[in-house]
Design a protein around this motif. Sequence first.
Motif, short mmCIF file in Angstrom:
data_model
loop_
_atom_site.label_atom_id
_atom_site.label_comp_id
_atom_site.label_asym_id
_atom_site.label_seq_id
_atom_site.Cartn_x
_atom_site.Cartn_y
_atom_site.Cartn_z
N ASN A 1 0.84 -1.20 0.00
CA ASN A 1 0.00 0.00 0.00
C ASN A 1 0.87 1.25 0.00
OD1 ASN A 1 -2.47 -1.35 0.10
ND2 ASN A 1 -2.23 -1.68 2.30
N GLU B 1 -10.53 -4.49 -0.16
CA GLU B 1 -9.36 -4.93 -0.91
C GLU B 1 -9.18 -6.43 -0.80
OE1 GLU B 1 -4.80 -3.54 -0.80
OE2 GLU B 1 -6.39 -2.08 -1.00
N SER C 1 -1.09 -0.89 -5.09
CA SER C 1 -1.06 -2.00 -4.16
C SER C 1 -1.45 -3.28 -4.89
CB SER C 1 -2.02 -1.75 -3.00
OG SER C 1 -3.34 -1.84 -3.46
#
Length: 1449
Positions: free
Chosen positions: A809, A827, A1417
């Motif tokens: 991230n 996510e 990410s």
Amino acid sequence: MSFAAYKMMHWPTAIENCASGFVTHCRADFVPQIQTDELESEWAPTRGVAPIPNLIVTAANVLEIYAVRVQEEGSGDSRISTDSKHAVVMDGLSGASLELVCHYRLHGNVESMAVLLLGGNDGSKKRDSIILTFQDAKISVLEFDDSIHGLRTSSMHCFEGPEWLHLKRGRESFAGGPSVKVDPQGRCGGVLVYGLQMIILESAQAGSGLVGDEDASSSGVAASARVKSSYIINLRDLEMKHVKDFVFVHGYIEPVMVVLHERELTWAGRLSWKHHTCMISALSISTTLKQHPLIWSAINLPHDAYKLLAVPSPIGGVLVVCANTVHYHSQSASCTLALNNYAVSVDGGQELPRSSFSVELDAAHATWLSNDVALLSTKTGELLLLTLVYDGRVVQRLDLSKSKASVLTSGITTIGNSLFFLGSRLGDSLLVQFTCGSGASILSSGLKEEVGDIEDDAPSSKQLRRSPSDALQDMVSGEELSLYVSDTNNTESAQKTFSFAVRDSLINIGPLKDFSYGLRINADANATGIAKQSNYELVCCSGHGKNGSLCVLRQSIRPEMITEVDLPGCKGIWTVYHKNTRGHSADSSKMPAGDDEYHAYLIISLEARTMVLETADLLTEVTESVDYYVQGRTVTAGNLFGRRRVVQVYERGARILDGSFMTQDLSFGVSNSESGSGLGSESSTVSSVSIADPYVLLRMADGSIRLLVGDPLTCNVSINTPAAFENSKTSVSACTLYQDKGPEPWLRKTRTDAWLSTGIGEAIDGADGGSPDQGDIYCIVCYESNALEIFDVPNFNCVFTVDNFVYGNSHLVDSFMLVKLMSKSSEEVSCQGRKENTQNMKIVELAMQRWSGHHSRPFLFGILTDGTILCYHAYIFEGSEGTSKFEDSVSAQSSVGLSSISTSRLRNLRFVRVPLDAYTREETSNEITCPRITIFKNINGYQGLFLSGSRPAWFMMFRGRLRVHPQLCDGSILAFTVLHNVNCNHGLVYVTSQGTLKICQLPSVSSYDNHWPVQKIPLKGTPHQVTYFAERNLYPLIVSVPVHKPLNQVLSSLVDIEVGHLENHNLTSNELHQTYTVEEFEVRILEPERSGGPWQTRATIPMQSSENALTVRVVTLFNTNTKENETLLAIGTAYVQGEDVAARGRVLLFSFGRNADNSQNLVTEVYSKELKGAISALASLQGHLLIASGPKIILHKWTGSELNGVAFFDVPPLYVVSLNIVKNFILLGDIHKSIYFLSWKEQGAQLNLLAKDFGALDCFATEFLIDGSTLSLMVSDDQKNIQIFYYAPKMSESWKGQKLLSRAEFHVGTHVTKFLRLQMLSISSDRTGVALGSDKTNRFALLFVTLDGSIGCIAPVDELTFRRLQSLQKKLVDAVPHVAGLNPKSFRQFRANGKAHRPGPDSIVDCELLCHFEMLSLGEQLEIAHQIGTTRSQILANLNDLSIGTSFL
């Protein structure tokens, strides 16, 4: 080649705009930089330590923000004080340096920049914002956001597109981009767009009833200046025709804008009638009523006025800077200063007050050093001081005085009250400290000594020694330092003296006009594949005038070898120290020289045994005579207890040694309680080790953790298993120890109770009770479940947790503190959907390090199984949502334990991810690898880390930023360590995969604080063109040096000889004695120095007077008499004698002497011939010489004594800019008529035009692009575009082949001056599963250089890869938040600037945008790859292949 990729390899360095402002901190939260030992110093701050603002610079599309760090005299930081022993102490400061806060590459070139100040008192809590303007009419306002440690866009204002078309009033092209200025009190800003439209940006003032203000102050987050709204004033309605500059002035209740404009235009031929055509008008801007009444004006300013400077209060008013005069105007008073003999008053009657010396001020830049002294930087690089002599608020006269010579500037800004920054496009930019007043304490001799030191190779003054800028020597060795401005009327002081000291410099390699690609001195003839590429270097013409230099750029580092030994089967190497004397007393006395201690032993781990070598004068093997464990391989070796002991860890145990004697032997056997069930061999073999004195952290093969704790008093070590891991089920995938050393431990500041532990009791604080200089020690652990935790040692309390470290991230926050800040759940869901082999993604190695430097912050590195490197930089953010919410959640759970833990957590610690562009990911296989990160504190004075593996690289620390330099010359590297002994001073040892151990040093000629290592060779003149003669490794180079000549000499050269004599009827006698500056040209032949020192000029070929050398090339001609090839140096020149003389030029041929020793006749002239027209380009075509002379191209054959024309072609070009030849094809670029494609037929001896581009294009550079069997034509133009054309006579739209068709077009955003065709490297050797058809051998890329100091390449790609990357590019336009809200798609559109242009295909992908993919990410990467129907690994492999295929240096 139907498809190509555009890739930047070296980003722009030529600084265009600079400004200063409180962007990352506000005026109030300024603490004294360094706490000195005496307490009084805090109460009596010196003048030097006022709040220092940030420096913001832009270079083309790069935006960088620096913090200025000052070192006070006698500060406690030992490292700094040794560096600047000889530095001049000025105003209590011994030095200042720039440290990078953040840098961005924008999708658009910054046209102008201003800092929106926050009005109000000095103690204000608010910060300034940055206003950037972009081409046509885009304005972005950026502010620094602490929570992400970066810039955030606060407002965007765009005046483009159909609904704003009326602003252009039918014009298509405008001379300059938008320019922005702001009110000194921050009430509003103004942006001039489209020549006559003024956009007023109204700032949101405090107390104007905005709700946001109160929120911000209560939450404790620093608020920045914001823009509330914007509206347009059409200056045409105010009878202004041609606006030249505008500025906001000081001292009015409402913002007042003064506009400099020309009432009626004039030109050179009309100057005797119309000369004072400019005027200034002052408008009072009322942002609430949107009115702008004219309050005063002044007329009859000279036509060459171009710049306004707002005089600071209490004086007020404006200075108007013209080429020959300077005027001061305010509402009540005005005065003038003439600078040279060309200054005339309006009616020619009264005499103007003159300055004591003559100077021209066109193209000057200026800033205010104090409220009545302005610093001007002229076009020759001189610094002038302009003093306003005033009484009350009335300015009586202006005084101008000379100061020192410096770099040619493109911008200048004052930083705080004692520093200014000279930004430069043409040389290195300088940070200079000045002091005003009684400069008695600073003797000029002191500065002169410092220069002596800069020149010497003393490693102590490394900061300055490594800035290879001649500007620095100019600054210091120029005229006398202090200067006296006599003030008669000023009562305050009789004399004002200013002294300067250069404190720091930023390297710039731009503008790159031409380059050649040659072999390095230490090239290795046997290298193959990628390693062969590090044999080459780029030699570039850079800079201008006295800042002209030759830049030698090498993308990869090639260490200088001292010795090498064959050593097959090596697994690791370590060097250890050993202090002979025991006891603390001896220790402390030797501590100052601790940095210079030599290593004692070199430990080499082989497959099944360990070798120990003594590193005295000679490396001698002492394996038999020492107590080291030598029967098996070593995992790690290092020092403990302040270098008094050595710890050696092997697979089943560890030994503590004192020199060569063992004091303790530990075995990780069955003795521990938990392995009672069975003899688990897994848990007792060590797989990785991390050492931080006095702890050793071991990770066992089964993923469990052991800690060896040392006792500094007895120097003994005991094993223990941390309680946190005693019964944990999750196994650890990587772990490391981090020692937080330094004057003050950094991580302590991020604790919740930080205010408790800092202060007086600091040394006593710390539970370990160790010696106070050890700092705090932390253990960073990454589990198989991909969570990362930081524990304090030895208590092993968890102080920081991140859930999915592997995802990469952009920011890491302590997940314990965040109940819900980031939506992690979404996510994870997206990852669940597509398990594209991410289960086995895990961290294989961790490292955390904080390098020395007073304000440095730790970096955290993680290496993933697929070879990706995550690099994070720590920062402190004191969140506003802090205690209250946290306490609530605690009380809800009502657990006492939790709240006690919470106090010691590093709650304010955050990490921001740093992009590593220059690093090419290596494809790793899944077997257990040896550790790849080696941290070094001092290799040749540099600090950073070395990454071994199949694509080794150096990560060097400079000004808080990591510079990544690959090392290709030895292929993959298995092990690396530092070595410092008698023969190898601060050097290094590494082992290649071929089994060679090399002892090397880092080359000291290069500066590494740049995107590529660079060596600058000052020329003291402007370089124009360079070429390379490979047989003798020589670089012929055109240089021009400015020379002052008497005016009558210059005039006589402007006369055609046939016409006769020029009467000097209109020149007076004193005008005849004036001098005029003329550029004198010569061709120098330089040879690189063997030792890597300054290059030697082997020969010089002077040109005749008023003859300019335009081109120099090494050509191979076929001698028709002797029937053999000759290599000659060909020079094309032109006589520049004004517009009345017909243009002529010469072609000169020189041969190189045979013997290398005799430098007298290195080159001898073999032929010269005068032709009509300027000879602007030369090339050899199949043994003939092709000459572009004026409007003709003539092909000559060489008989050995003369050139005879065999064929010619009368193209309509005006002036040929470049000639390229492949086989018998000719590509010719014209300065105005675009490109022509010709062929040469031997039989019949004729040059035929095959096709041309029908459009009008002002070419800069041309080259052929070859992809397999397809030939394309590349051209770059003056609008910063590139286009690719192709010849297709069979296509109907090519008009039977007369017209070249467009294959691709692209906006580079900077002027490309030269292309070079280089064969792409085959990537098949690197990997096995290569996609079919991608290993074409006959595939060439084009390397190019630009005027902004950037280097890039255009590489052909196959269609499959292109389609994949293009669809990814379309996704990334929306998927990535772009800085300043710019659109990458519109930035890359072809810019026609009003010329008719038919849009071509979009067949070039933009790697500047694609490189954002690696920074996303993991979840976002998988998501996007899935959307375009491919896999993440496939995309990364394509990007990797591209960078491997183009690693030419």
